[in-house]
Design an enzyme around this catalytic site. Structure first.
Site, short mmCIF file in Angstrom:
data_model
loop_
_atom_site.label_atom_id
_atom_site.label_comp_id
_atom_site.label_asym_id
_atom_site.label_seq_id
_atom_site.Cartn_x
_atom_site.Cartn_y
_atom_site.Cartn_z
N ASP A 44 0.82 -1.21 0.00
CA ASP A 44 0.00 0.00 0.00
C ASP A 44 0.86 1.26 0.00
O ASP A 44 0.60 2.20 -0.73
CB ASP A 44 -0.90 0.02 1.26
CG ASP A 44 -1.92 -1.09 1.23
OD1 ASP A 44 -1.99 -1.80 0.20
OD2 ASP A 44 -2.64 -1.26 2.22
N VAL A 45 1.86 1.26 0.87
CA VAL A 45 2.67 2.47 0.98
C VAL A 45 4.16 2.22 0.75
O VAL A 45 4.92 3.15 0.70
CB VAL A 45 2.52 3.16 2.37
CG1 VAL A 45 1.19 3.80 2.51
CG2 VAL A 45 2.81 2.19 3.47
N GLY A 46 4.54 0.99 0.60
CA GLY A 46 5.97 0.72 0.51
C GLY A 46 6.32 -0.19 -0.66
O GLY A 46 5.46 -0.76 -1.31
N ASP A 159 -3.47 -11.15 9.59
CA ASP A 159 -3.39 -10.94 8.14
C ASP A 159 -2.87 -12.17 7.41
O ASP A 159 -2.11 -12.06 6.45
CB ASP A 159 -2.50 -9.72 7.85
CG ASP A 159 -2.80 -9.10 6.49
OD1 ASP A 159 -3.87 -9.42 5.93
OD2 ASP A 159 -1.98 -8.32 5.99
#
Ligand code: ADE
Length: 356
Positions: A44-46, A159
């Site tokens: 998502d962000v990395g 997760d």
């Protein structure tokens, strides 16, 4: 320069840091010690890159998180939990973090490189996207040990899915991606309002680790962000298929959510699809909440033993208090009849079915 970032968390390289940080921060490892080889994956962000350490020639997986993107996506809480979980963990079936450091722009996690990549990919190359029952038993057993370790340390993983299971060169699994993991308070992660009280460790990290950088970011999101952030962001099927009923209902959950996901994983590995998949997200949620698990008999899927079905039924109990593992944790699962062939203490020394 990022004010207020203490040295003992992410070491700041002198060349990137301001003088006051440099004085108390004799850095050891930084990005310039690695050569980037290729992109391994995108989150998502990395991004995760395959890198080689210059002096030792050892390969690592380097997770690079952009501070700007994290702030924009309000993802700082995930960063802290991932760092905390990785720092606190040392287990053969969890990915190892060797270093972490930061520059003004990025945060870096230097992780063990798993040459086999995502278990998900290995699965896709198999006919019907499923494995033989003895193979499934082996991998699910390794996952059970990894989760047992996390739970013993007070973490809920939350997760589990084939994308988060990596295959090491030895063929053994390594769980990765701990940004959704949670330090449980008395084994329970309470999600209903009022907001969760972080454990002492979590509070300590919140305040001290990223200092004013995190303090300046918006408060931690309510736990409904599990839904928002939990979706698989690429073209893969959504993580929603792995959500436990109590997470959908938002009434607070315990480590038993991880045992639910073990049931979903075992099902997906045996049948090539997840048990509650619907036409859309709502249909999937309705199935998770209401539909009893079914075991189809088709020409394409090999027969599945009654013991395996029995275990999946017990793991996929809608009521968490009836779920296997709720009362006595991993022990209840490890002693299930389906795992009889597994010599638990020897598992890490056995030869796995899919060696990359
Ligand atoms: N993709 C994400 N993390 C990885 C790792 N540690 N090794 C290999 N591929 C990865």
């Amino acid at each position: 320069p990022v004010p207020g970032v203490p040295d003992y968390f992410f070491r700041m390289r002198p060349s990137y840091s301001n003088a006051s940080v440099r004085k108390i921060s004799p850095s050891v490892v930084g990005p310039e010690h690695f050569v980037k080889i290729r992109l391994l994956g995108k989150g998502d962000v990395g991004k995760v890159y395959l890198v080689r350490r210059k002096h030792s020639k050892v390969l690592y997986a380097m997770k690079v998180l952009s501070k700007a993107e994290m702030l924009q996506a309000r993802e700082t809480a995930g960063l802290l939990t991932e760092h905390e979980t990785l720092s606190a963990s040392n287990h053969p079936f969890l990915v190892t973090m060797y270093h972490s450091f930061q520059t003004a722009r990025n945060i870096y996690f230097c992780l063990e490189y798993c040459v086999g990549g995502e278990f998900f990919r290995a699965l896709q190359s198999r006919p019907g996207r499923c494995l033989r029952e003895d193979e499934v038993r082996f991998y699910v057993a390794e996952v059970v040990l990894a989760l047992e370790y996390l739970h013993m340390n007070g973490y809920i993983y939350r997760d589990l899915k084939p994308e988060n299971i990596l295959l090491h060169a030895t063929g053994h699994i390594k769980l990765t991606d701990f940004d959704l993991s949670k330090k449980a308070v008395d084994g329970v992660y309470q999600t209903s309002s009022p907001p969760p009280t972080p454990s002492l460790t979590t509070q300590h990290h919140r305040r001290s680790l990223l200092g004013s950088w995190v303090a300046a970011t918006p408060a931690e999101q309510p736990d409904t962000d599990t839904f928002v952030r939990g979706y698989r962001c690429s073209s893969f099927v959504g993580t929603e298929e792995y959500l436990a009923p109590e997470i959908i209902e938002g009434a607070g959950h315990t480590a038993a959510v991880d045992w639910w996901t073990v049931g979903v994983l075992a099902y997906e590995l045996l049948y090539g699809r997840t048990p509650f998949k619907g036409k859309n997200r709502n249909a999937t949620f309705t199935n998770i909440l209401q539909q009893e698990v079914e075991f189809p008999v088709t020409a394409t899927t090999p027969p599945v033993s009654n013991a395996a079905k029995g275990l999946m039924r017990r793991l996929l109990a809608k009521n968490e208090t009836k779920r296997l593992g709720f009362r006595h944790g991993a022990m209840e699962i490890k002693s299930h009849a389906w795992f009889k062939p597994i010599a638990w203490p020897l598992l890490r020394n056995m030869t796995p079915p899919l060696v990359p």
